[in-house]
Design an enzyme around this catalytic site. Structure first.
Site, PDB file in Angstrom:
ATOM      1  N   GLY A  99       0.819  -1.218   0.000  1.00 55.76           N
ATOM      2  CA  GLY A  99       0.000   0.000   0.000  1.00 55.76           C
ATOM      3  C   GLY A  99       0.842   1.252   0.000  1.00 55.76           C
ATOM      4  O   GLY A  99       0.543   2.220   0.709  1.00 55.76           O
ATOM      5  N   SER A 102       0.150   5.689  -1.479  1.00 55.12           N
ATOM      6  CA  SER A 102      -0.463   6.868  -0.844  1.00 55.12           C
ATOM      7  C   SER A 102      -0.266   6.807   0.666  1.00 55.12           C
ATOM      8  O   SER A 102       0.177   5.794   1.209  1.00 55.12           O
ATOM      9  CB  SER A 102      -1.969   6.930  -1.171  1.00 55.12           C
ATOM     10  OG  SER A 102      -2.631   5.812  -0.597  1.00 55.12           O
ATOM     11  N   GLY A 103      -0.616   7.916   1.332  1.00 52.00           N
ATOM     12  CA  GLY A 103      -0.627   7.943   2.797  1.00 52.00           C
ATOM     13  C   GLY A 103       0.718   7.655   3.445  1.00 52.00           C
ATOM     14  O   GLY A 103       1.772   8.011   2.934  1.00 52.00           O
ATOM     15  N   ILE A 104       0.668   6.979   4.595  1.00 52.11           N
ATOM     16  CA  ILE A 104       1.884   6.676   5.350  1.00 52.11           C
ATOM     17  C   ILE A 104       2.812   5.796   4.528  1.00 52.11           C
ATOM     18  O   ILE A 104       4.034   5.935   4.592  1.00 52.11           O
ATOM     19  CB  ILE A 104       1.547   5.934   6.671  1.00 52.11           C
ATOM     20  CG1 ILE A 104       0.485   6.674   7.466  1.00 52.11           C
ATOM     21  CG2 ILE A 104       2.787   5.769   7.539  1.00 52.11           C
ATOM     22  CD1 ILE A 104      -0.099   5.840   8.579  1.00 52.11           C
ATOM     23  N   SER A 228      -2.813  -0.433  15.075  1.00 53.85           N
ATOM     24  CA  SER A 228      -3.493   0.765  15.548  1.00 53.85           C
ATOM     25  C   SER A 228      -3.879   0.596  17.011  1.00 53.85           C
ATOM     26  O   SER A 228      -4.159  -0.516  17.466  1.00 53.85           O
ATOM     27  CB  SER A 228      -4.764   1.006  14.730  1.00 53.85           C
ATOM     28  OG  SER A 228      -5.560   2.006  15.338  1.00 53.85           O
ATOM     29  N   TYR A 261     -12.392  -3.546  11.572  1.00 61.09           N
ATOM     30  CA  TYR A 261     -11.074  -2.909  11.484  1.00 61.09           C
ATOM     31  C   TYR A 261     -10.278  -3.168  12.770  1.00 61.09           C
ATOM     32  O   TYR A 261      -9.117  -3.579  12.730  1.00 61.09           O
ATOM     33  CB  TYR A 261     -11.237  -1.401  11.256  1.00 61.09           C
ATOM     34  CG  TYR A 261      -9.934  -0.642  11.212  1.00 61.09           C
ATOM     35  CD1 TYR A 261      -9.149  -0.635  10.056  1.00 61.09           C
ATOM     36  CD2 TYR A 261      -9.468   0.070  12.327  1.00 61.09           C
ATOM     37  CE1 TYR A 261      -7.943   0.062  10.012  1.00 61.09           C
ATOM     38  CE2 TYR A 261      -8.266   0.764  12.288  1.00 61.09           C
ATOM     39  CZ  TYR A 261      -7.513   0.752  11.125  1.00 61.09           C
ATOM     40  OH  TYR A 261      -6.314   1.427  11.089  1.00 61.09           O
TER      41      TYR A 261
END
EC number: 1.1.1.-
Length: 320
Positions: A99, A102-104, A228, A261
């Site tokens: 992934g 994009s993002g982190i 998370s 999630y």
């Protein structure tokens, strides 16, 4: 360090403590040393496209007898990837980041590439992966970056990715399991599993199993699993304390996006801990990491409630 323009000389001793500073180590990544026609040494910063006669290492001078600060003192919640990587040479290191377009994931890929690592951006969309590669090359033309297709919602795609990577006969020093979906509506993957569970956990679990031999051969190596703090707000056991498999890949009736999630993130941590227990004797460590609260990225794009929450929280969060 100070410059006296009257005497045209530099001072390297602290006026009060008397501590001396010196320039040490290699030039920061993206910098090269050149000599002009008068034999004067100058420095070229390829990343920011600038030239200077001042040694860029002056910004990172070290004390002659430095007292090493502990890691806890050195970095905090506001530290950036580039600060933490400062002075590290990752040349020859091979990194896979899932992934990473994009993002982190993208910021991680860029930071590691700018410090010399060979980075493979494992992305569901090859087109978006290639676009991310071009953005990194735009910052530093010598970056070693490549995009490869990996769709974690397909175990066959995971297998194909692992085979394609192994065919390159490269070592693997760092594997960052970063890709995730958040707030997604209920759907089943082609493998018949609930999507959030498969993309966030099971696909990564399978990927690590397939690449375990390469990691062990490349030791010291590491696996980093992006989890998370929200893993705390869920349970994957039934009333008798046994693992409840029906909770991991629930039916549409039993599905709630946030809980799915959270469960996947709890699985990430349990997996990372057990992986470290098994592989650390072989020189492969595994850590799970919480990247920061409510980081404003595109992960929340699936549900307007989360988009609203992230927008409200944005002034108080760390940027990408």
């Amino acid at each position: 360090f100070s410059c006296s323009h009257l005497e045209e000389k530099t001072q390297w001793e602290h006026p009060k403590s008397g501590k001396r500073k010196r320039v040490a180590g290699d030039l920061p990544y993206g910098w090269e040393q050149e000599t002009d026609e008068n034999g004067q040494v100058y420095f070229v910063d390829h990343i920011n496209k600038r030239t200077t006669y001042l040694d860029p290492r002056l910004a990172f001078t070290v004390e002659d007898n430095p007292v090493k600060p502990t890691t806890r003192q050195k970095y905090d919640g506001n530290s950036t990837a580039m600060e933490i990587l400062q002075g590290r040479d990752l040349s020859g290191k091979v990194v896979i980041i899932t992934g990473a377009n994009s993002g982190i994931g993208f910021e991680t890929a860029k930071s590691l590439a700018l410090h010399g690592a060979c980075v493979i951006l494992a992305c569901r969309s090859l087109a978006r992966g290639k676009d991310a590669v071009q953005r990194i090359l735009g910052e530093w033309h010598k970056a070693k970056v490549e995009a490869m297709t990996l769709d974690l919602a397909s175990l066959q795609s995971v297998q194909h990715f692992a085979e394609a990577f192994k065919s390159k006969n490269l070592p693997l020093h760092i594997l960052i399991c970063n890709a995730a979906v958040f707030g997604a509506p209920w759907s089943l993957t082609e493998d018949g599993l609930e999507s959030t569970f498969q993309v966030n956990h099971l696909g990564h679990f399978y990927l690590v199993q397939l690449l375990e031999d390469v990691l062990r051969q490349s030791s010291p190596a590491r696996v980093v699993v992006v989890s998370s703090e929200s893993h705390r707000f869920t349970e994957i056991k039934d009333s008798s304390g046994k693992l409840d498999f029906s909770l991991l890949s629930p039916s549409k009736k039993e599905y709630w996006a946030m809980l799915a999630y959270n469960r996947s993130k709890l699985c990430n941590i349990l997996f990372s801990n057990e992986l470290n227990r098994r592989l650390s004797p072989h020189g492969v460590t595994s850590n799970s990491v919480h990247p920061g609260n409510m980081i404003y990225s595109s992960i929340h794009r699936n549900w307007w409630v989360y988009t609203l929450l992230f927008t409200l929280a944005r002034p108080f969060t760390k940027s990408m």
